[in-house]
Motif scaffolding. Sequence first.
Motif, PDB file in Angstrom:
ATOM      1  N   PHE B  37      25.883  48.249  38.990  1.00 43.97           N
ATOM      2  CA  PHE B  37      25.919  47.865  37.576  1.00 43.97           C
ATOM      3  C   PHE B  37      27.268  47.224  37.266  1.00 43.97           C
ATOM      4  O   PHE B  37      27.349  46.132  36.688  1.00 43.97           O
ATOM      5  CB  PHE B  37      25.696  49.113  36.710  1.00 43.97           C
ATOM      6  CG  PHE B  37      25.673  48.858  35.238  1.00 43.97           C
ATOM      7  CD1 PHE B  37      24.743  47.997  34.673  1.00 43.97           C
ATOM      8  CD2 PHE B  37      26.581  49.486  34.404  1.00 43.97           C
ATOM      9  CE1 PHE B  37      24.719  47.765  33.305  1.00 43.97           C
ATOM     10  CE2 PHE B  37      26.558  49.263  33.031  1.00 43.97           C
ATOM     11  CZ  PHE B  37      25.634  48.403  32.482  1.00 43.97           C
ATOM     12  N   ILE B  38      28.338  47.879  37.695  1.00 42.23           N
ATOM     13  CA  ILE B  38      29.681  47.343  37.455  1.00 42.23           C
ATOM     14  C   ILE B  38      29.919  46.113  38.333  1.00 42.23           C
ATOM     15  O   ILE B  38      30.385  45.076  37.863  1.00 42.23           O
ATOM     16  CB  ILE B  38      30.743  48.423  37.750  1.00 42.23           C
ATOM     17  CG1 ILE B  38      30.551  49.626  36.827  1.00 42.23           C
ATOM     18  CG2 ILE B  38      32.147  47.844  37.607  1.00 42.23           C
ATOM     19  CD1 ILE B  38      31.316  50.861  37.264  1.00 42.23           C
ATOM     20  N   GLY B  39      29.579  46.241  39.613  1.00 45.32           N
ATOM     21  CA  GLY B  39      29.914  45.190  40.570  1.00 45.32           C
ATOM     22  C   GLY B  39      29.142  43.901  40.330  1.00 45.32           C
ATOM     23  O   GLY B  39      29.716  42.800  40.398  1.00 45.32           O
ATOM     24  N   GLY B  41      27.974  43.109  37.510  1.00 47.30           N
ATOM     25  CA  GLY B  41      28.585  42.643  36.268  1.00 47.30           C
ATOM     26  C   GLY B  41      29.818  41.789  36.530  1.00 47.30           C
ATOM     27  O   GLY B  41      30.007  40.739  35.914  1.00 47.30           O
ATOM     28  N   ILE B  42      30.648  42.242  37.462  1.00 50.04           N
ATOM     29  CA  ILE B  42      31.860  41.489  37.815  1.00 50.04           C
ATOM     30  C   ILE B  42      31.484  40.101  38.326  1.00 50.04           C
ATOM     31  O   ILE B  42      32.050  39.084  37.912  1.00 50.04           O
ATOM     32  CB  ILE B  42      32.661  42.248  38.894  1.00 50.04           C
ATOM     33  CG1 ILE B  42      33.243  43.535  38.313  1.00 50.04           C
ATOM     34  CG2 ILE B  42      33.758  41.369  39.469  1.00 50.04           C
ATOM     35  CD1 ILE B  42      33.785  44.502  39.357  1.00 50.04           C
ATOM     36  N   MET B  44      28.647  38.472  37.876  1.00 48.39           N
ATOM     37  CA  MET B  44      28.020  37.707  36.792  1.00 48.39           C
ATOM     38  C   MET B  44      29.103  37.089  35.904  1.00 48.39           C
ATOM     39  O   MET B  44      29.044  35.913  35.556  1.00 48.39           O
ATOM     40  CB  MET B  44      27.146  38.635  35.927  1.00 48.39           C
ATOM     41  CG  MET B  44      25.895  39.116  36.618  1.00 48.39           C
ATOM     42  SD  MET B  44      24.498  38.025  36.242  1.00 48.39           S
ATOM     43  CE  MET B  44      23.175  38.914  37.065  1.00 48.39           C
ATOM     44  N   GLN B  45      30.062  37.910  35.508  1.00 46.98           N
ATOM     45  CA  GLN B  45      31.138  37.425  34.635  1.00 46.98           C
ATOM     46  C   GLN B  45      31.897  36.288  35.322  1.00 46.98           C
ATOM     47  O   GLN B  45      32.330  35.335  34.668  1.00 46.98           O
ATOM     48  CB  GLN B  45      32.075  38.596  34.303  1.00 46.98           C
ATOM     49  CG  GLN B  45      33.214  38.235  33.376  1.00 46.98           C
ATOM     50  CD  GLN B  45      33.858  39.467  32.748  1.00 46.98           C
ATOM     51  OE1 GLN B  45      33.193  40.407  32.339  1.00 46.98           O
ATOM     52  NE2 GLN B  45      35.171  39.463  32.668  1.00 46.98           N
ATOM     53  N   LEU B  48      28.898  33.223  35.811  1.00 50.12           N
ATOM     54  CA  LEU B  48      28.300  32.691  34.576  1.00 50.12           C
ATOM     55  C   LEU B  48      29.342  32.117  33.623  1.00 50.12           C
ATOM     56  O   LEU B  48      29.011  31.346  32.726  1.00 50.12           O
ATOM     57  CB  LEU B  48      27.474  33.780  33.882  1.00 50.12           C
ATOM     58  CG  LEU B  48      26.339  34.388  34.723  1.00 50.12           C
ATOM     59  CD1 LEU B  48      25.563  35.403  33.898  1.00 50.12           C
ATOM     60  CD2 LEU B  48      25.421  33.336  35.287  1.00 50.12           C
ATOM     61  N   SER B  49      30.616  32.502  33.813  1.00 49.43           N
ATOM     62  CA  SER B  49      31.668  31.901  32.976  1.00 49.43           C
ATOM     63  C   SER B  49      32.288  30.697  33.679  1.00 49.43           C
ATOM     64  O   SER B  49      33.311  30.186  33.236  1.00 49.43           O
ATOM     65  CB  SER B  49      32.762  32.927  32.684  1.00 49.43           C
ATOM     66  OG  SER B  49      33.559  33.152  33.834  1.00 49.43           O
ATOM     67  N   GLU B  51      33.711  30.706  36.604  1.00 50.44           N
ATOM     68  CA  GLU B  51      34.947  31.199  37.235  1.00 50.44           C
ATOM     69  C   GLU B  51      36.142  31.134  36.284  1.00 50.44           C
ATOM     70  O   GLU B  51      37.285  31.013  36.724  1.00 50.44           O
ATOM     71  CB  GLU B  51      35.257  30.415  38.530  1.00 50.44           C
ATOM     72  CG  GLU B  51      34.068  30.386  39.473  1.00 50.44           C
ATOM     73  CD  GLU B  51      34.411  29.944  40.883  1.00 50.44           C
ATOM     74  OE1 GLU B  51      35.592  29.814  41.202  1.00 50.44           O
ATOM     75  OE2 GLU B  51      33.452  29.754  41.657  1.00 50.44           O
ATOM     76  N   LEU B  53      36.439  33.366  33.095  1.00 51.83           N
ATOM     77  CA  LEU B  53      36.798  34.680  32.553  1.00 51.83           C
ATOM     78  C   LEU B  53      37.202  35.643  33.655  1.00 51.83           C
ATOM     79  O   LEU B  53      37.989  36.554  33.439  1.00 51.83           O
ATOM     80  CB  LEU B  53      35.649  35.286  31.743  1.00 51.83           C
ATOM     81  CG  LEU B  53      35.188  34.512  30.516  1.00 51.83           C
ATOM     82  CD1 LEU B  53      34.449  35.416  29.581  1.00 51.83           C
ATOM     83  CD2 LEU B  53      36.354  33.872  29.800  1.00 51.83           C
ATOM     84  N   ASN B  54      36.608  35.495  34.811  1.00 49.56           N
ATOM     85  CA  ASN B  54      37.080  36.229  35.982  1.00 49.56           C
ATOM     86  C   ASN B  54      37.570  35.207  37.006  1.00 49.56           C
ATOM     87  O   ASN B  54      36.937  34.181  37.208  1.00 49.56           O
ATOM     88  CB  ASN B  54      35.945  37.041  36.627  1.00 49.56           C
ATOM     89  CG  ASN B  54      35.867  38.457  36.120  1.00 49.56           C
ATOM     90  OD1 ASN B  54      36.644  38.856  35.265  1.00 49.56           O
ATOM     91  ND2 ASN B  54      34.947  39.233  36.648  1.00 49.56           N
ATOM     92  N   ILE B 122      22.127  43.320  30.888  1.00 47.14           N
ATOM     93  CA  ILE B 122      23.335  43.117  30.083  1.00 47.14           C
ATOM     94  C   ILE B 122      23.703  41.642  30.004  1.00 47.14           C
ATOM     95  O   ILE B 122      24.141  41.148  28.967  1.00 47.14           O
ATOM     96  CB  ILE B 122      24.494  43.914  30.731  1.00 47.14           C
ATOM     97  CG1 ILE B 122      24.275  45.407  30.585  1.00 47.14           C
ATOM     98  CG2 ILE B 122      25.842  43.483  30.176  1.00 47.14           C
ATOM     99  CD1 ILE B 122      24.576  45.940  29.221  1.00 47.14           C
ATOM    100  N   TYR B 123      23.544  40.942  31.115  1.00 48.34           N
ATOM    101  CA  TYR B 123      23.954  39.541  31.160  1.00 48.34           C
ATOM    102  C   TYR B 123      22.767  38.572  30.982  1.00 48.34           C
ATOM    103  O   TYR B 123      22.923  37.394  31.272  1.00 48.34           O
ATOM    104  CB  TYR B 123      24.693  39.247  32.473  1.00 48.34           C
ATOM    105  CG  TYR B 123      26.146  39.625  32.399  1.00 48.34           C
ATOM    106  CD1 TYR B 123      27.054  38.798  31.734  1.00 48.34           C
ATOM    107  CD2 TYR B 123      26.616  40.795  32.973  1.00 48.34           C
ATOM    108  CE1 TYR B 123      28.383  39.139  31.648  1.00 48.34           C
ATOM    109  CE2 TYR B 123      27.954  41.145  32.888  1.00 48.34           C
ATOM    110  CZ  TYR B 123      28.824  40.313  32.221  1.00 48.34           C
ATOM    111  OH  TYR B 123      30.137  40.642  32.132  1.00 48.34           O
ATOM    112  N   GLN B 126      23.417  35.369  28.876  1.00 56.12           N
ATOM    113  CA  GLN B 126      24.343  34.466  29.560  1.00 56.12           C
ATOM    114  C   GLN B 126      23.694  33.831  30.779  1.00 56.12           C
ATOM    115  O   GLN B 126      23.963  32.681  31.109  1.00 56.12           O
ATOM    116  CB  GLN B 126      25.602  35.242  30.006  1.00 56.12           C
ATOM    117  CG  GLN B 126      26.366  35.889  28.875  1.00 56.12           C
ATOM    118  CD  GLN B 126      27.116  34.875  28.033  1.00 56.12           C
ATOM    119  OE1 GLN B 126      27.405  33.778  28.498  1.00 56.12           O
ATOM    120  NE2 GLN B 126      27.398  35.230  26.797  1.00 56.12           N
TER     121      GLN B 126
END
Lengths: 277, 277, 277, 277
Positions: B37-39, B41-42, B44-45, B48-49, B51, B53-54, B122-123, B126
């Motif tokens: 879930f966290i990973g 998410g990382i 995706m962020q 999907l941004s 590269e 936002l992360n 969650i994503y 996006q």
Amino acid sequence: MAEIVYPEERLRQKIQIKDATLRNSLSEFLGTALLLFIGIGIVMQFILSGEKLNTWIQVNVGWGMAIAFSVYACSKTSGGHLNPAVSLAFVTLGRLSVKDFICYSIAQTFGAFVGTVGAFGIYYDQFIKYAGNQRTIAGPKATALCFCSFPALHVAGTALLMFFVCVIIDKRIAVPGPAHPLLFGLVVLMIGTSMGMNVGYPINPARDLGPRIFMLFLGYGSQAFTYHSFYFWIPVVAPLVGAVLAAWTYHLFIGAHIPDPKPIIVQDEAKQPLRYA
Amino acid sequence: MAEIVYPEERLRQKIQIKDATLRNSLSEFLGTALLLFIGIGIVMQFILSGEKLNTWIQVNVGWGMAIAFSVYACSKTSGGHLNPAVSLAFVTLGRLSVKDFICYSIAQTFGAFVGTVGAFGIYYDQFIKYAGNQRTIAGPKATALCFCSFPALHVAGTALLMFFVCVIIDKRIAVPGPAHPLLFGLVVLMIGTSMGMNVGYPINPARDLGPRIFMLFLGYGSQAFTYHSFYFWIPVVAPLVGAVLAAWTYHLFIGAHIPDPKPIIVQDEAKQPLRYA
Amino acid sequence: MAEIVYPEERLRQKIQIKDATLRNSLSEFLGTALLLFIGIGIVMQFILSGEKLNTWIQVNVGWGMAIAFSVYACSKTSGGHLNPAVSLAFVTLGRLSVKDFICYSIAQTFGAFVGTVGAFGIYYDQFIKYAGNQRTIAGPKATALCFCSFPALHVAGTALLMFFVCVIIDKRIAVPGPAHPLLFGLVVLMIGTSMGMNVGYPINPARDLGPRIFMLFLGYGSQAFTYHSFYFWIPVVAPLVGAVLAAWTYHLFIGAHIPDPKPIIVQDEAKQPLRYA
Amino acid sequence: MAEIVYPEERLRQKIQIKDATLRNSLSEFLGTALLLFIGIGIVMQFILSGEKLNTWIQVNVGWGMAIAFSVYACSKTSGGHLNPAVSLAFVTLGRLSVKDFICYSIAQTFGAFVGTVGAFGIYYDQFIKYAGNQRTIAGPKATALCFCSFPALHVAGTALLMFFVCVIIDKRIAVPGPAHPLLFGLVVLMIGTSMGMNVGYPINPARDLGPRIFMLFLGYGSQAFTYHSFYFWIPVVAPLVGAVLAAWTYHLFIGAHIPDPKPIIVQDEAKQPLRYA
């Protein structure tokens, strides 16, 4: 109650090496091989991706953690010097015999060579894709920095490393043992942000010499050694001088002057020896 | 004095699972679900941004901490393997039965699936905004990397992970237990800087297989499995081999040779057993 | 021997607040003010420098450390919730009365307001230089993000935070107390890399509402509350739900099932109570 | 059994300084010299590489670790203030005499000067390559920022530093001593992400004044002091005020109100004094 004997304990009973020099040299070999396997990997990922997948902060953090965990691995055998300059400083501090220093240095340099071969193997496809048949030290598509450092800040970096190693392991500073390797890693991270200016961290003769020897096999030619007016010996010799000077600088200016704690008399029936607060 | 009984203690008395395999499998399920879930998410962020936002350092740090805290959550039940390769290595070290290994692996893979579904939920907005109706594995707007890894460095990464797991948990290395999960996280951070070259950290069969199964439901088609000459089985099998080899490499070359401390005879009236310095 | 009485101990004897609710609310006020003073400063440095002096990794690391040290400051008085969602979850866990929850929430929101005013004061010159007379929520030179968050990932972020808070403070997980605030900070860092997609970390109702109220004074108009279909209440309510669910999820699936250690009978003359290994 | 006397212990017996003021001033001198040697190195690497080899995150992390390890070095002699503002706050807290404060401040400023000379020496070639004969404070190729800070956020930064120093060292907060320097470093990292907006961290009068004096020798002319309406005295005086205010703010609002633990009566035959839980 019968205690479980785990399989690695049975292995241990069969193969444990009793000779301290042999055992510790093996650790220094494997530890330095790991350090270079990881560390050259970091540099490869940095250079071969065109500085995209790794940026400088990752080079700093990655090398810091590579030091930390390679030292953890060796912390209870050789202690994890992984660096002839550190070993030499420990000779002058009476912690290592000259014979052990020689064995460690050979093991470290050989380990650095093997670790480099490993990282090269892992990145072989990417390396060829990036550099083709070129094996050049300078210019575009130069790949020599994958292996070792060129003119940079040697004495200072190694001196900082050894100075703070002495701080961290000083019993009077009282940092708990299990935190030492992690703090060594953070020191190396810090040196990278301050005295980097060079991807190669020229603070370790074995880390420099091992990969440089490997370059001979890879077709860089004798340039690997002659480049920049036979510069190659500087990152080998300078750290040795820097480390010894730094170790004694710490003890001269700070270590020697740390006051001893006053004994506290503990009143207990068990007549234990005096404890120190 | 009457002690306060907190509500979660009352819950505990009612629902506590006594069967160790069930309890631990539940932990492995939830821990791997959290990790993914966290990973995911990382990742995706990151993707999907565009590269933005992360960046890569956040992918490294984020995954490191995701491992650390997911393992903390499971540290006193299953121990927090969250990875069939790690579980298999523990089978060979006599810490886990084959039955438990099978249960753990299923729980981990199912957990990875559920965690991926969660992160996708969650994503979702996006994701649609970024990819529209496209479900492609390569090319611009390819999103397959959100879910799993493609050709990369498998054996090496998992081997490094398991090697350092064995270092950190070796009783003779003596790192305090509560620091273990954090150090595992830093090891994963380090692997990311050294053997990354791929956003997906292909060091965990469950982490790879769970999301890949989810891709079938998302409309990527059988490509998720056939792409790159049926590459999918490599990140499943390679880590299993790498982890077992690495665990035993550690014990063969270092662990077995750590000298035992000499017993210190403590003079006290209480006739306690010998203590080790 | 006469012991030295330090001046802050003399102060203490004069002014110590005996009422626990008052004392703890004061701590929550100051702790949240500090958190927002630092945290809004981080966001200001990010936005007002055109994302140059701070990049996303610094926003993540900075907020993580802001949480860690603000919690350290309050760790021995209120415990350092600094977040009504965390306080509410502690109500359901029987650690906080409803009265204290209300006092804490007001103190936290007021603290968030004051901390925002402080950060705005510090960055006043830069703010005017960047935004001139504009007070807009979207578009170029929009500065609303300096203060609070807009549509993003609320329940998930707060739930992750509260879940791992429960892990870290669980006595059976046995993480030493002085490490808790630092680990909370790393959890927040991790959430930023995974569920960020928004500079504002919408995981804290007070952190959102305090600055939003301040925006009314700054001339953003009622938009601060009406923007995006009266979105403002979501980051206030969603974290409250997420935190409670997450706390109980942890205890239901993991916490309740951690086996108790077996008592070890220590043979000693002093007849101490049983100790646990 | 004859215990080994290590060479640094023999040195210690010969040269140990018994006078506490002299010994501690020497530590403050060396510690501040180290801090500036590393810290100015970080800034040099940042500016002279055109912000390429170091980015802002490395400036933040590097300075944080520079503080951490310089304080470790002095932690058992002077305690490692390395900053007249910190020393002055300790005077008001009854931990330092005014005489020692004066000695420390001189030692710190002189150390800052020497550390700057060292970093300049290390980076001499790069400095000349970058700046040629120009010694300008503003405009392209301006290098004054290598040495010291210009208008920025003084009181706030120093106040945050001293506030959290008081938190971390408060015995009632109970953070173990060996963790203090590392946490100080993380506080400085955090301040850099929040109140940076300026590469120079103007939170330390000695860190500012020492290099500024060195600029006179380098040919920047009196501008080093007159620039920006004789701005130079602000980073010298403001931190002194900020540190004292912050120390007492902590004790007034939080420290004084931390409840004392209730004594636990331990039933043991040895009649030890009461212990606190």
